[in-house]
Design an enzyme around this catalytic site. Structure first.
Site, PDB file in Angstrom:
ATOM      1  N   CYS A   1       4.100  26.473  -4.588  1.00 32.70           N
ATOM      2  CA  CYS A   1       4.937  27.481  -5.250  1.00 32.70           C
ATOM      3  C   CYS A   1       5.154  28.670  -4.323  1.00 32.70           C
ATOM      4  CB  CYS A   1       4.281  27.923  -6.557  1.00 32.70           C
ATOM      5  SG  CYS A   1       5.268  29.080  -7.524  1.00 32.70           S
ATOM      6  N   CYS A   2       4.055  29.144  -3.688  1.00 35.50           N
ATOM      7  CA  CYS A   2       4.156  30.267  -2.754  1.00 35.50           C
ATOM      8  C   CYS A   2       5.059  29.921  -1.580  1.00 35.50           C
ATOM      9  CB  CYS A   2       2.773  30.649  -2.226  1.00 35.50           C
ATOM     10  SG  CYS A   2       1.717  31.519  -3.404  1.00 35.50           S
TER      11      CYS A   2
ATOM     12  N   CYS B   1      -1.404  33.377   0.632  1.00 39.03           N
ATOM     13  CA  CYS B   1      -0.202  32.653   0.202  1.00 39.03           C
ATOM     14  C   CYS B   1       0.547  32.018   1.350  1.00 39.03           C
ATOM     15  CB  CYS B   1       0.726  33.593  -0.559  1.00 39.03           C
ATOM     16  SG  CYS B   1       1.305  34.992   0.415  1.00 39.03           S
TER      17      CYS B   1
ATOM     18  N   CYS C   1       3.066  38.309  -7.803  1.00 39.11           N
ATOM     19  CA  CYS C   1       3.803  37.773  -8.947  1.00 39.11           C
ATOM     20  C   CYS C   1       3.019  38.030 -10.239  1.00 39.11           C
ATOM     21  CB  CYS C   1       4.025  36.274  -8.774  1.00 39.11           C
ATOM     22  SG  CYS C   1       5.145  35.855  -7.427  1.00 39.11           S
TER      23      CYS C   1
ATOM     24  N   CYS D   1       0.293  35.597 -11.466  1.00 38.03           N
ATOM     25  CA  CYS D   1      -0.790  35.382 -10.500  1.00 38.03           C
ATOM     26  C   CYS D   1      -1.569  36.657 -10.185  1.00 38.03           C
ATOM     27  CB  CYS D   1      -0.232  34.798  -9.210  1.00 38.03           C
ATOM     28  SG  CYS D   1       0.555  33.192  -9.420  1.00 38.03           S
TER      29      CYS D   1
END
Length: 237
Positions: free
Chosen positions: A120-121, A231, A203, A206
């Site tokens: 995702c990162c 990340c 985010c 997170c």
């Protein structure tokens, strides 16, 4: 043939060893690489300090909008544009890659495993970062050595082989108190989540506020082991 930019980095590093890492080093970089120096901001306390330091220099600014940021971060973005009177370039995830990832894994798959979170990162941050740095020779950051154990021995000026770019961390050795005092003294706009226990702000899903006595990075990806909390934006050699 050796990378000419790497040669210039070695020359800068030699000068730095002679004590050139002072308040004027940002001016040296902006003068030596006109139009080729860029600063990445997430509108944190640290990044607001650096933005203030470079506001009158020929240094571009960009931010990564992951699509999952806090509303307070967007508010700080707006107030920063007005206060510093500098354009801030915005970079976003590739819509097709993001659509495929979310369709296949769900909107919150990053909670399921480190691999899913890093994937995702990668889509939301790492790939857009490569686009943001393209064409530039120097990347300025707001990183500090207190941020994590992995940054304790980080050099203030470094060569990033992954992005083939010179990287400089002007406030690397500042303390948390110094940063907070600078923001207050200069009346800089800041993310008000900092006043609610949020230290490192990323985010929304997170990031959480940290508890008394917890590590600086405890509020990021709190469900993971501490040694996995990166990340992929900053890989130090």
């Amino acid at each position: 043939m050796e990378n000419t930019l790497k040669i210039e980095f070695d020359e800068l590093l030699e000068k730095a060893s002679e004590g050139a890492f002072n308040d004027g080093f940002l001016e040296i970089l902006a003068s030596r690489f006109p139009g080729e120096v860029i600063f990445s901001t997430s509108f944190s306390y640290e990044d607001q300090v650096v933005t203030h330091l470079i506001k009158n220099l020929n240094i571009d600014i960009f931010t990564l909008d992951t699509g999952r940021l806090f509303e307070q971060t967007y508010e700080t973005w707006t107030s920063s544009r007005a206060f510093f009177k500098k354009n801030i370039k915005a970079y976003y995830p590739d819509p097709e890659s993001l659509q495929q990832f979310v369709s296949e894994n769900g909107p919150d798959s990053f909670y399921q495993s480190v691999e899913q979170r890093k994937a995702c990162c990668n889509i939301r941050k790492v790939i857009p970062l490569k686009k943001a740095l393209n064409g530039y020779k120097v990347w300025i950051t707001g990183l500090r050595s207190e941020h994590s154990a992995g940054r304790k021995e980080m050099p203030q000026l470094e060569w990033d082989p992954d992005h083939q770019i010179i990287k400089f961390h002007p406030i690397l050795h500042w303390t948390t108190e110094q940063v907070a005092d600078y923001v207050k003294t200069n009346h800089l706009p800041y993310n008000h989540l900092h006043k609610k226990g949020f230290v490192s702000i990323g985010c929304e899903p997170c990031t959480r506020a940290i508890k008394e006595g917890e590590d600086f990075r405890a509020g990021r990806w709190w469900w993971e082991d501490a040694d996995k909390k990166e990340c992929g934006l900053h890989v130090h050699q």
